[in-house]
Design an enzyme around this catalytic site. Structure first.
Site: not given
Ligand code: TEU
Ligand code: CA
Length: 557
Positions: A21, A23, A25, A29, A98, A199, A254, A327-328
């Protein structure tokens, strides 16, 4: 044939909300990312995958896009984005964006129009059905709990949303919609980006009748009717022909629920669709029969079989994507390593696995620091819609709160979304304000400032692994062969390049483990290329006792 630079690349994934971050908040960013590009250059990564930065109401943290061609105001401006791209290219790195086109946000102008009337020109940009006697058109469940259908009073019909209610699925059957997507993709590619991560791209073709799957009770996973659907390859070939083939770029899809055979249809060199796909088989080894929240212990033998299947299955056919974090997913160190006593050794061991296989490795922000899962005291500190919906649903179903919270601790997506830990100052140097999600309390001992200073850090080990790929042409090796496949704690394999072999031996646990090289593997000299322990005295590598989480990579000639 376009040069396949992405085969030699190492990709670094940035989740912008949690990266840096600038700034105050409390939200990461684009200027914050720019300020950390030298840290990434030093790490040695070649490509940056930037998670969505487009305009979004952030119901799913940017995966619900309301304008594909403008930047979310919390992240900055299009000028900031142009500067980021220029700064990345100035450092000889590449940027992939993405692409989220299975669904948009319900605040996208297309959906605002589509829901106005049944004869609106945008009606068929989405998937609407009347439903039957007050119930949803079919029994599909959403990935984020509840039904995959939302009733809309305006026209007394339901719209499909495989994810949140604010993420209506786009109707790829509609050629007008497809052309809008291709136009948007071209707009970004003409700005100079180097490709896309796509995605849930294998969900864009649904079986037209949208058939139910269950016996009339409750909601069920309808994947058999929307994963790798009837026209998915037709759409991707059209996308490749009309857009992708015109640029020297990389694409990674994905693709939930693909096998190596399915994947070969997406990434086969002769398929003219995508370059790589992410499969989920390693992400399901600790899921019981009721899905990800049904936590079960993982088994190393199963992991070895999956990796061997993919290494052999795509050999000579396609290119693997290599990841254990994103991130998932929860943090791989906590999930598959030891985030306590042997944090350093096990993080390096897992990294060694990902960087010595056939394929392109993907490093998720913080993985190179050995960042770990988090345990917030209260559900109110969790932010992820998938987690919050599951919490409500399982609580309403009468499940024990301890079981629910444990599942969140072990599998929740917020584990990978706590702010990047830059230094030991307040909020780990991520923000001077209040972070949108709390920082992991262990930031004083786990942070980039400390890691860059310590030559024995996980960060510098990643640097050595990345250098190794180039110095020893690791990507060039073929003929993956799993060794000691019945071992429950050793993961050993050998790959071949001419008369050289790459031997990798990994101890996945803290108990010492005995490695035995098969007699048919012969060599007249060996060289230790990398290890997460101080190099041992020259050992007889035919029989090695590995220390806790020890990783050894030898070149045999
Ligand atoms: O993820 C798809 C997806 O399969 C994930 O939701 C995963 O199966 C699940 O979160 C496992 O914990 C993509 C993106 O990477 C995710 O961040 C999004 O939430 C999702 O699609 C919808 O766009
Ligand atoms: Ca920020």
């Amino acid at each position: 044939m376009a040069n396949k630079w992405w085969k030699d690349s190492v990709v670094y994934q940035i989740y912008p909300r949690s990266f840096m971050d600038s700034n105050g908040d409390g939200i990461g960013d684009i200027p914050g990312i720019i300020s950390k590009l030298d840290y990434l250059k030093l790490l040695g990564v070649d490509v940056i995958w930037l998670c969505p930065v487009y305009e979004s109401p952030n119901d799913d943290n940017g995966y619900d896009i309301s304008n594909y061609q403008s930047i979310m105001k919390e992240f900055g401006t299009i000028e900031d984005w142009e500067e980021l791209l220029a700064q990345i290219h100035n450092r000889d790195m590449k940027l992939i964006m993405d692409l989220v086109v299975n669904h948009s946000s319900d605040e996208h102008a297309w959906f605002v129009e589509s829901r106005k009337s049944k004869d609106n020109p945008y009606r068929d940009y989405y998937i609407w059905r009347p439903g039957a006697d007050g119930s949803e058109p079919n029994d599909w469940g959403s990935f984020f709990s509840g039904s995959a259908w939302q009733f809309d009073e305006g026209t007394n019909e339901y719209f499909l949303h495989l994810f949140s209610k604010k993420q209506p699925d786009l109707n790829w059957e509609n050629p007008k919609l497809r052309q809008e997507i291709y136009k948007m993709m071209t707009w970004w590619l003409d700005k100079g980006i180097d490709g896309f991560r796509m995605d849930v791209i294998n969900l864009i073709s649904k079986v037209p009748q949208l058939p139910s799957v269950g016996n009339g009770e409750g909601y069920h996973f309808g994947g058999e009717h929307f994963m790798n659907g009837p026209r998915v390859h037709e759409y991707l070939k059209e996308m490749n022909r009309e857009v992708l083939s015109k640029y020297d770029i990389m694409t990674v899809g994905e693709t939930i629920g693909v096998t190596p055979e399915d994947a070969a249809l997406y990434v086969g060199e002769d398929r003219d669709e995508l370059n790589m796909v992410f499969h989920f088989e390693l992400m399901e080894v600790d899921s019981g029969q009721h899905g990800k929240w049904d936590v079960k212990p993982w088994d190393l033998r199963e992991m070895k079989q999956i990796i061997a299947k993919w290494q052999i299955g795509l050999e000579g056919k396609g290119w693997n994507s290599l990841y254990l974090n994103n991130h998932d997913q929860p943090r791989m160190l906590s999930r598959f390593g030891d985030d306590t006593v042997y944090r350093m050794e096990s993080a390096k061991m897992l990294a060694t696995l990902l960087h010595t296989l056939q394929g392109t490795p993907y490093i998720y922000q913080g993985e190179e620091l050995g960042m770990t899962n988090v345990k917030f005291n209260s559900i109110s500190e969790y932010k992820d819609i998938e987690t919050l919906n599951m919490y409500e649903e399982h609580l309403a179903a009468g499940e024990d709160i301890g079981t629910i919270m444990n599942a969140i601790y072990v599998k929740g997506r917020d584990n990978g979304r706590t702010p990047m830990q830059w230094d030991g100052s307040e909020h780990a140097g991520f923000t001077t304000g209040t972070p949108w999600i709390a920082v992991n309390p262990n930031y004083q001992s786990i942070n980039a400032e400390q890691a860059v200073k310590d030559p024995h850090s996980i960060y510098h080990y990643y640097r050595k692994l990345i250098e190794l790929r180039y110095a020893h042409n690791v990507t060039g090796y073929v003929a993956f062969r799993l060794l000691m496949e019945d071992s429950t704690n050793l993961f050993a394999y050998v790959r071949t390049l001419g008369d050289e072999k790459l031997l990798v031996v990994l101890n996945f646990f803290k108990e010492p483990a005995q490695f035995q090289l098969p007699d048919d593997i012969t060599f007249h000299k060996h060289e230790l290329l990398i290890s997460n322990y101080e190099a041992k005295a020259d050992t007889d590598i035919r029989s090695i006792t590995l220390r806790p989480y020890e990783a050894l990579v030898y070149k045999l000639q």
